[in-house]
Motif scaffolding. Sequence first.
Motif, PDB file in Angstrom:
ATOM      1  N   VAL A  36     -12.259  -6.352  11.843  1.00 22.45           N
ATOM      2  CA  VAL A  36     -12.786  -6.033  10.546  1.00 22.45           C
ATOM      3  C   VAL A  36     -11.252  -5.875   9.747  1.00 22.45           C
ATOM      4  O   VAL A  36     -11.444  -6.149   8.384  1.00 22.45           O
ATOM      5  CB  VAL A  36     -13.604  -4.666  10.649  1.00 22.45           C
ATOM      6  N   GLU A  37     -10.573  -5.425  10.068  1.00 21.70           N
ATOM      7  CA  GLU A  37      -9.181  -5.404   9.504  1.00 21.70           C
ATOM      8  C   GLU A  37      -8.596  -6.617   9.540  1.00 21.70           C
ATOM      9  O   GLU A  37      -7.163  -6.514   8.891  1.00 21.70           O
ATOM     10  CB  GLU A  37      -8.286  -4.453  10.346  1.00 21.70           C
ATOM     11  N   LYS A  87      -7.304 -13.284  -3.147  1.00 21.41           N
ATOM     12  CA  LYS A  87      -7.346 -11.876  -3.690  1.00 21.41           C
ATOM     13  C   LYS A  87      -7.231 -12.045  -5.403  1.00 21.41           C
ATOM     14  O   LYS A  87      -7.843 -11.854  -6.093  1.00 21.41           O
ATOM     15  CB  LYS A  87      -6.688 -10.878  -3.275  1.00 21.41           C
ATOM     16  N   PRO A 119     -12.656  -4.934 -10.642  1.00 23.97           N
ATOM     17  CA  PRO A 119     -11.898  -4.331  -9.271  1.00 23.97           C
ATOM     18  C   PRO A 119     -10.763  -5.085  -8.874  1.00 23.97           C
ATOM     19  O   PRO A 119     -10.529  -6.354  -9.104  1.00 23.97           O
ATOM     20  CB  PRO A 119     -12.968  -4.613  -8.161  1.00 23.97           C
ATOM     21  N   PHE A 120      -9.636  -3.997  -8.580  1.00 20.79           N
ATOM     22  CA  PHE A 120      -8.232  -4.529  -8.360  1.00 20.79           C
ATOM     23  C   PHE A 120      -8.260  -3.971  -6.829  1.00 20.79           C
ATOM     24  O   PHE A 120      -8.896  -3.461  -6.268  1.00 20.79           O
ATOM     25  CB  PHE A 120      -7.260  -4.369  -9.153  1.00 20.79           C
ATOM     26  N   THR A 121      -7.196  -4.534  -6.181  1.00 20.98           N
ATOM     27  CA  THR A 121      -6.744  -4.080  -4.865  1.00 20.98           C
ATOM     28  C   THR A 121      -5.504  -3.291  -5.263  1.00 20.98           C
ATOM     29  O   THR A 121      -4.656  -3.314  -5.850  1.00 20.98           O
ATOM     30  CB  THR A 121      -6.642  -5.147  -3.832  1.00 20.98           C
ATOM     31  N   ALA A 149     -10.596  -8.678   0.383  1.00 24.37           N
ATOM     32  CA  ALA A 149      -9.644  -7.669  -0.034  1.00 24.37           C
ATOM     33  C   ALA A 149     -10.339  -7.005  -1.313  1.00 24.37           C
ATOM     34  O   ALA A 149     -10.204  -5.753  -1.566  1.00 24.37           O
ATOM     35  CB  ALA A 149      -8.303  -8.330  -0.744  1.00 24.37           C
ATOM     36  N   VAL A 150     -11.077  -7.911  -2.352  1.00 25.66           N
ATOM     37  CA  VAL A 150     -11.514  -6.888  -3.442  1.00 25.66           C
ATOM     38  C   VAL A 150     -12.753  -6.276  -3.286  1.00 25.66           C
ATOM     39  O   VAL A 150     -12.947  -5.135  -3.632  1.00 25.66           O
ATOM     40  CB  VAL A 150     -11.571  -8.118  -4.550  1.00 25.66           C
ATOM     41  N   THR A 151     -13.571  -6.897  -2.571  1.00 26.44           N
ATOM     42  CA  THR A 151     -15.153  -6.593  -2.396  1.00 26.44           C
ATOM     43  C   THR A 151     -15.339  -5.791  -1.193  1.00 26.44           C
ATOM     44  O   THR A 151     -16.103  -4.868  -0.937  1.00 26.44           O
ATOM     45  CB  THR A 151     -16.043  -7.443  -2.597  1.00 26.44           C
ATOM     46  N   ALA A 174       6.124   4.875   8.005  1.00 23.95           N
ATOM     47  CA  ALA A 174       4.820   5.768   8.166  1.00 23.95           C
ATOM     48  C   ALA A 174       5.061   6.774   9.384  1.00 23.95           C
ATOM     49  O   ALA A 174       4.520   7.893   9.212  1.00 23.95           O
ATOM     50  CB  ALA A 174       3.678   4.916   8.579  1.00 23.95           C
ATOM     51  N   LEU A 205     -15.334  -5.089  15.970  1.00 21.65           N
ATOM     52  CA  LEU A 205     -14.769  -3.922  14.966  1.00 21.65           C
ATOM     53  C   LEU A 205     -13.154  -4.468  14.751  1.00 21.65           C
ATOM     54  O   LEU A 205     -13.043  -4.064  13.612  1.00 21.65           O
ATOM     55  CB  LEU A 205     -14.945  -2.689  15.732  1.00 21.65           C
ATOM     56  N   GLN A 234     -11.977  -8.208   6.316  1.00 20.26           N
ATOM     57  CA  GLN A 234     -12.443  -7.594   5.118  1.00 20.26           C
ATOM     58  C   GLN A 234     -11.955  -8.198   4.046  1.00 20.26           C
ATOM     59  O   GLN A 234     -10.641  -8.432   4.188  1.00 20.26           O
ATOM     60  CB  GLN A 234     -12.242  -5.963   4.812  1.00 20.26           C
ATOM     61  N   LEU A 291       4.127   4.594   0.357  1.00 24.50           N
ATOM     62  CA  LEU A 291       4.467   5.514   1.261  1.00 24.50           C
ATOM     63  C   LEU A 291       5.632   6.505   0.637  1.00 24.50           C
ATOM     64  O   LEU A 291       5.459   7.874   0.829  1.00 24.50           O
ATOM     65  CB  LEU A 291       5.148   5.125   2.626  1.00 24.50           C
ATOM     66  N   LEU A 343     -13.857  -2.809  -5.556  1.00 29.31           N
ATOM     67  CA  LEU A 343     -15.324  -2.755  -5.816  1.00 29.31           C
ATOM     68  C   LEU A 343     -15.996  -1.566  -4.788  1.00 29.31           C
ATOM     69  O   LEU A 343     -15.837  -1.340  -3.778  1.00 29.31           O
ATOM     70  CB  LEU A 343     -15.895  -4.212  -5.290  1.00 29.31           C
ATOM     71  N   PRO A 383      -1.453   6.629   6.001  1.00 24.95           N
ATOM     72  CA  PRO A 383      -0.606   7.410   5.060  1.00 24.95           C
ATOM     73  C   PRO A 383      -0.386   6.904   3.769  1.00 24.95           C
ATOM     74  O   PRO A 383      -0.213   5.449   3.604  1.00 24.95           O
ATOM     75  CB  PRO A 383       0.826   7.868   6.210  1.00 24.95           C
ATOM     76  N   GLY A 384       0.051   7.772   2.912  1.00 21.07           N
ATOM     77  CA  GLY A 384       0.181   7.003   1.440  1.00 21.07           C
ATOM     78  C   GLY A 384      -1.148   7.267   0.783  1.00 21.07           C
ATOM     79  O   GLY A 384      -1.945   7.201   1.573  1.00 21.07           O
ATOM     80  N   ALA A 435     -11.332  -0.732   7.569  1.00 17.73           N
ATOM     81  CA  ALA A 435     -12.902  -0.796   7.434  1.00 17.73           C
ATOM     82  C   ALA A 435     -13.441   0.130   6.282  1.00 17.73           C
ATOM     83  O   ALA A 435     -14.454   0.975   6.702  1.00 17.73           O
ATOM     84  CB  ALA A 435     -13.655  -1.061   8.470  1.00 17.73           C
TER      85      ALA A 435
END
Lengths: 505, 327
Positions: A201-202, A450, B188-190, A186-188, A46, A198, A184, A333, B165, B44-45, B75
């Motif tokens: 969240v990741e 997932k 939904p997929f990821t 993965a899908v929703t 990146a 905060l 979070q 990337l 989603l 990025p990407g 998020a």
Amino acid sequence: MTAFEGLFYGLGVAMTPANLLAAFAGAFAGTAIGVLPGLGPVAGVALILPLTFSLDPTAGLIMMAGIFYGSMYGGSTTAILLNIPGESASVVTAIDGYKLARRGRAGATLTIVAVGSFVGGTLAVIGVMLFSAALAKVAILFGPADFFALTFGGLMVMARISGGTLASSLLPMAVGLALGTIGQEAVTGETRYTFGILHLVEGVSLVPIVVGLYGLAELMLLIEDKAHAAARPQSVKMRELLPTRTEWKRAVPSWLRGTGLGFLFGLVPGPAATLSSFASYRLEKAVSKHADEIGSGAIEGVAGPEAANNSAATASLVPLLALGIPFTPIAALMISAMLVQGVQPGPLLITEKPEIFWGLIASVYIGNVMLLALNIPMIGVWVSLLRIPLYLFLPILLVLSVIGAYSVRNSIFDVWVLLGAGLLGYAFNKLRFQLAPLVVGLILGPNIEKHFRETLFLSQGDLWAFVDTPIAITVWILVAGILAVGYFARRRTSVATAMAQESSL
Amino acid sequence: MGLAFNRRNVLLAVAGIAALGAAGPTQAQEWPNRDITFIVPYAPGGSTDPISRKFCEILEKELKVKLIVENKPGASATIGTGAVVRAAPDGYTIGLGSNSSLAYQPLEMKGLAWKDTDGYQSIVKLADLPSILGVPADSRFKTFDDFIAEARKNPGKLKVSVSGLRTTPDLAMQHFNKQSGLRVTTVPFTGGGGEALLAALGGRVDGSVGFGATMKGQVDAGKLRVIATFSNDKYFLFPDAKPTGETPWKSAVRTAYYVIAPKGIPQPILDKLFAASKKVLEGEDFKAFAVANGYTMDPKFGDDMKKELMDYERQFKEVNDFLESAK
């Protein structure tokens, strides 16, 4: 164009000074990124992405690929010398590698790893070259239910990856799975267990956990071990840098098995390099002639996974080049780099932009030779690091670990995660819990979930969907077989031990 | 000797702060005199990073200072967007926003630094990216009309994959469902659209709603056919695809990218930003980039952009209510 015509054409492209320089720069940067704990290949690629916009597209892609497979070479260095995995793909390498290093075989192990990475990378690129078009179809065959079978089955098979009793593996694995649910979904995108923080969240990032569990915990154990701390580090003789004949001989089958396994993992979505190293370790434990030594410092436990992660990194070029669909963040990337340069990724890349397709493949051959030439002479330097007295060495390590954890997301929160993971690792060590299952749980957990959710979304909630495809059924049968064989083998050994004890009475 | 807390010192301090405040307008006249940070709330990407970098590259030449592109992903883009919204309104921090991060996420997440268009300063709309519906090349649906006919015959049976989603492709399909009364199921997929596309190519779903950049390569190779575009007009990348705006239901939810700034930027700085971005968007360089990457351009500044985002807020709210009632 046949594969060999293509290769020669590609060599012509890759041998231009600019592209050679790009391959070297990528391989060199990749090694450095691999050696430094924390900064991983995704962050590295990146970082240079904007730079590649000003390069020729082929040169840019060659450099990005170089960073990816280059980092697979460097990642194991700190894992072996210091028990701090440089990348998540080198976690299992730490298990046996560090024990080998403590026995004075650091140099030999690093040589085995470098050559194994070369073998894995080179054989895989031959596979990519010959079978790309045919293999691209494999990825299309796999649906969410199949991936669920693979990942969940993988979790069950790998429960006892680092030996020990079942209980001492299951608890850490549950902790890993639990940590994997933070953040979070993965899908929703639903957030869970974040308590309004905060940073959570990741999710919990892998690097601080791994560096903490292995590296920081090891530091604490070293300090505690006063006798060791006082001891003068032994000097390493040149002879010890080279593997013995037996070590070479034992490494070869593991390299080949690892390469094959890694190649398969590279073809399908998921964190291929990391997963393939775990799978290879597990495979070595099952089929190697010296399986009983694995876990206490066996060359197979290092040779297999390191060949596997290199092979997987290279094989992940297949979906990227032949399908134009990215399966890994790094591939995404590279796709992005192509799009900005006006190169359309997709199945037609090979015919419309042969200079990119063949140039990139040829550059991987060249890059692997460069990496071998770059890494073998460095082994002496790395090993001499062990001669630094501990009272200087430990603080430096601590600083490196903290920088590594911080650099992943530039987040001080991750440093706290690192410290927490260090304490957890120390406690687990003391209580003789296994650490590797925790990492397996943390990596596989989010993937399992997932694919579980994707399957249910696809089938509108019908649970039969999980055993509805030939691939999924095959995988489940295999998993059941492996578990059954393992169970009966262990029972037989325990019965045999019990009988031996009885007869000796 | 420390600073005594007496009336004299306090007065001096107050005077100092006042002087700083008074220095504001002069600073604005000189704006920009140092590097400007441009926050991209995505990794990025993907489509968001390149368009940001292109915009900054040209804006740099207009403003004669460096623009530093900073990726702050996570998020659903709310972390990076929050960083822009909360930054000092001095014109030195601006960033990318999308109709999803600006207008949809506040409906979903509580406690964000912005609730609606009043929470930030609208600068300029960069481009639209239409969602498109692709079906496998061997699909029985030759046209969008075939697809609609089947959807009407078997409500809820047709499945299309989306990249997640309530991503804009999902919202585009759902808004179409709401307007038309048809029931096409989204799955939904990821993985940024790649896995969603794979599900369509592998025949596990009937089609996939996504973006041109991901699908173009498969279309060129004859593996995929694009039958609809969620826009009012024809999409130049796929001229044969039917615009949903031309169906009786007039549904056309696109993905749109904008530049935003924190609320409260002094008017002189704003005027300069508007003028400079206008020049960027009118230049051939940016236009060529947009065409090459499948963006459609529809420049809107300040209050016009704000009005469009308010429209999206309303549409997204309607879609959410519709999905809630369909449960």
